[in-house]
Write a protein that holds these residues in place. Structure first.
Motif, PDB file in Angstrom:
ATOM      1  N   ASP A 276       0.177  -0.678   0.217  1.00 44.56           N
ATOM      2  CA  ASP A 276      -0.057  -0.264   0.288  1.00 44.56           C
ATOM      3  C   ASP A 276       0.642   1.106   0.033  1.00 44.56           C
ATOM      4  O   ASP A 276       2.143   1.537   0.555  1.00 44.56           O
ATOM      5  CB  ASP A 276      -0.958  -0.133   1.028  1.00 44.56           C
ATOM      6  CG  ASP A 276      -2.022  -0.740   0.862  1.00 44.56           C
ATOM      7  OD1 ASP A 276      -2.462  -1.546   0.663  1.00 44.56           O
ATOM      8  OD2 ASP A 276      -3.023  -0.754   2.253  1.00 44.56           O
TER       9      ASP A 276
ATOM     10  N   ASP B 194      -6.518  -5.841  -5.219  1.00 45.35           N
ATOM     11  CA  ASP B 194      -7.717  -6.386  -3.811  1.00 45.35           C
ATOM     12  C   ASP B 194      -9.076  -7.125  -4.046  1.00 45.35           C
ATOM     13  O   ASP B 194      -9.264  -7.770  -3.356  1.00 45.35           O
ATOM     14  CB  ASP B 194      -8.710  -5.102  -2.900  1.00 45.35           C
ATOM     15  CG  ASP B 194      -8.331  -5.368  -1.086  1.00 45.35           C
ATOM     16  OD1 ASP B 194      -9.431  -6.056  -0.900  1.00 45.35           O
ATOM     17  OD2 ASP B 194      -7.485  -4.837  -1.057  1.00 45.35           O
TER      18      ASP B 194
ATOM     19  N   HIS C 256      -2.306  -6.488   3.104  1.00 41.63           N
ATOM     20  CA  HIS C 256      -1.421  -4.973   3.115  1.00 41.63           C
ATOM     21  C   HIS C 256      -0.354  -4.612   3.373  1.00 41.63           C
ATOM     22  O   HIS C 256      -0.134  -5.154   5.354  1.00 41.63           O
ATOM     23  CB  HIS C 256      -2.822  -3.817   3.134  1.00 41.63           C
ATOM     24  CG  HIS C 256      -4.176  -3.906   1.911  1.00 41.63           C
ATOM     25  ND1 HIS C 256      -3.838  -3.611   0.722  1.00 41.63           N
ATOM     26  CD2 HIS C 256      -4.750  -5.289   2.321  1.00 41.63           C
ATOM     27  CE1 HIS C 256      -5.601  -3.806   0.314  1.00 41.63           C
ATOM     28  NE2 HIS C 256      -5.644  -4.572   1.081  1.00 41.63           N
TER      29      HIS C 256
ATOM     30  N   TYR D 113      -5.151   2.772  -0.267  1.00 42.35           N
ATOM     31  CA  TYR D 113      -5.109   2.068   0.612  1.00 42.35           C
ATOM     32  C   TYR D 113      -5.972   1.807   1.528  1.00 42.35           C
ATOM     33  O   TYR D 113      -7.111   2.178   1.320  1.00 42.35           O
ATOM     34  CB  TYR D 113      -4.061   3.752   2.160  1.00 42.35           C
ATOM     35  CG  TYR D 113      -3.082   4.232   1.837  1.00 42.35           C
ATOM     36  CD1 TYR D 113      -2.219   3.402   2.132  1.00 42.35           C
ATOM     37  CD2 TYR D 113      -2.824   5.613   1.516  1.00 42.35           C
ATOM     38  CE1 TYR D 113      -0.540   4.381   2.397  1.00 42.35           C
ATOM     39  CE2 TYR D 113      -1.425   5.849   0.897  1.00 42.35           C
ATOM     40  CZ  TYR D 113      -0.846   5.065   1.483  1.00 42.35           C
ATOM     41  OH  TYR D 113       0.361   5.843   1.256  1.00 42.35           O
ATOM     42  N   GLU D 114      -5.559   0.062   2.145  1.00 40.69           N
ATOM     43  CA  GLU D 114      -6.429  -0.368   2.302  1.00 40.69           C
ATOM     44  C   GLU D 114      -7.458   0.467   3.180  1.00 40.69           C
ATOM     45  O   GLU D 114      -8.743   0.172   3.760  1.00 40.69           O
ATOM     46  CB  GLU D 114      -6.438  -1.682   3.515  1.00 40.69           C
ATOM     47  CG  GLU D 114      -7.263  -2.352   3.145  1.00 40.69           C
ATOM     48  CD  GLU D 114      -6.984  -3.705   4.291  1.00 40.69           C
ATOM     49  OE1 GLU D 114      -5.577  -3.403   5.038  1.00 40.69           O
ATOM     50  OE2 GLU D 114      -7.098  -4.648   4.800  1.00 40.69           O
TER      51      GLU D 114
END
Ligand SMILES: Cc1ncc(COP(=O)(O)O)c(C=O)c1O
Length: 399
Positions: free
Chosen positions: A136, A143, A155, A369-370
């Motif tokens: 990330d 994903d 991640h 980003y997750e």
């Protein structure tokens, strides 16, 4: 007198129509920030430096070559794995640029862009319960592709501030369940590139494992300041475990044509093609023939670094007059900026304000980003006509 009964089936009136309920296979996927920002940009007539695509045309010769192919009747299904001449041209390029010998018959597959290549590789190689390491911030298709395969995305952040790979953290994330690792250089969104040392470290890290590497190299021809692109194809030991993905859309300014390729060792390619043949089967015939001819001349992709470096420099020179702090742009067609001297807003709010009030669209880094991660960073795309960049700079000069 015949008796009438009411035994016939209920008539199909509107009231009886029923749409079955579904359980989403991708419950966390909604409208992406790219769609949201592009819609906002259109609504406010903003200069759209958000989504990553050129606003200029491709080489007219390429369009002529596609038209020629269509006129020559090359309009039916091509071979499932891709037109031979195009696979041959890709193999020659890998040899010429990266000294990587591949067999175009067993190791190259033409795909409907890089996105289809990536999901196909993941569906082909990742089993339910497998883990796939992604770094990330990352491109948004990784994903959901892992989720659809029944895998788990693990991640691991790139180092905050520099976006360099953190090998200690990648090593810590490796487990017996790790099936694959996805890397991306030049990198979207940070515009960093991996060094030879990074590739060497990765080779050593993966040596004792059975991890497949998916190397997303769609920006392979956009590396600046005389650096060379460190393709996985340059590293035989890495290439032996890699699915290398690239995109003609990025290289030739035709993102809407959706054509790319995958280079992978024969054993991985065999499995890749099993999935490829049932999710896309074949890829646009005339475009493949045109690209095969066009690729005979290496100059267009050899010229790409200087073409984009000039745009990068023009854009950076203008931004240097503002209060944005510029992050390095080593490759790709992106430029990230730190806006903390201008605003305290979250990245999403800042980019919305930039679009509606300054009338220039950008993308918040947090979108990659997750989990939401705020760094006061925004990404601009400079794959635009000079006049588009100049108009954007004029508006940004107020900052
Ligand atoms: C890192 C990365 N990978 C893959 C893609 C998708 O490429 P394509 O348009 O060929 O599907 C993109 C497009 O923006 C990208 O930035």
């Amino acid at each position: 007198m015949a008796q009438t009964t009411e035994t016939s089936a209920p008539s199909a009136t509107h009231a009886n129509w029923r749409t079955p309920s579904v359980t989403s296979r991708l419950p966390r996927v909604g409208t992406t920030i790219f769609t949201t920002m592009s819609a906002l940009a259109a609504e406010h007539h903003a200069v759209n430096l958000g989504q990553g695509f050129p606003d200029f045309d491709c080489d007219p010769r390429l369009v002529d070559l596609v038209s020629d192919a269509m006129r020559r009747g090359l309009n039916q299904y091509p071979p499932m794995i891709g037109v031979p001449a195009l696979r041959e041209a890709v193999a020659q390029k890998l040899q010429r640029l990266y000294t990587h010998e591949v067999n175009p018959q067993t190791e190259i597959t033409i795909t409907a862009g890089a996105t289809q290549a990536i999901i196909t590789a993941i569906l082909a190689l990742v089993d339910a319960g497998d883990e796939v390491i992604v770094l990330d911030p990352c491109y948004d298709c990784y994903d959901p592709s892992i989720v659809l395969a029944g895998g788990t995305a693990v991640h691991v952040p790139l180092k905050p501030g520099t976006f360099r790979p953190d090998f200690a953290r990648i090593a810590a994330a490796l487990s017996p369940r790790t099936r694959a690792l996805i890397i991306n250089s030049p990198h979207n969104p940070s515009a960093t590139t991996w060094s030879a040392q990074d590739m060497q470290s990765l080779t050593e890290l993966l040596r004792p494992t059975d991890v497949v590497m998916i190397s997303d190299e769609v920006y392979e021809h956009m590396v600046f300041d005389g650096q060379r692109h460190e393709s996985a194809a340059r590293y035989p030991e890495l290439a032996a475990r890699s699915v290398i993905v690239s995109s003609f859309g990025k290289t030739y300014h035709v993102t809407g044509w959706k054509v790319g390729f995958v280079a992978a060792p024969a054993a991985l390619t065999t499995e890749f093609r099993k999935v490829h043949q049932f999710n896309v089967f074949t890829v646009n015939t005339p475009v493949q023939h045109a690209l095969a001819v066009y690729m005979q001349d290496a100059q267009p992709y050899l010229d790409l670094p200087s073409f984009y470096q000039r745009k990068r420099d023009l854009f950076r020179a203008g931004l240097a007059q503002t209060r944005f702090r510029l992050l390095p742009s080593e490759g790709s067609y992106f430029q990230c900026v730190d806006y903390s001297a201008i605003s305290d807003a979250t990245e999403a709010d800042f980019c919305r304000w930039l679009t509606t009030d300054i009338v220039v669209a950008a993308i918040p880094l947090s979108a990659f980003y997750e989990r939401p991660f705020e760094q006061k960073l925004a990404r601009f795309c400079f794959a635009k006509k000079d006049e588009t960049l100049e108009l954007a700079l004029l508006r940004l000069a107020a900052l």
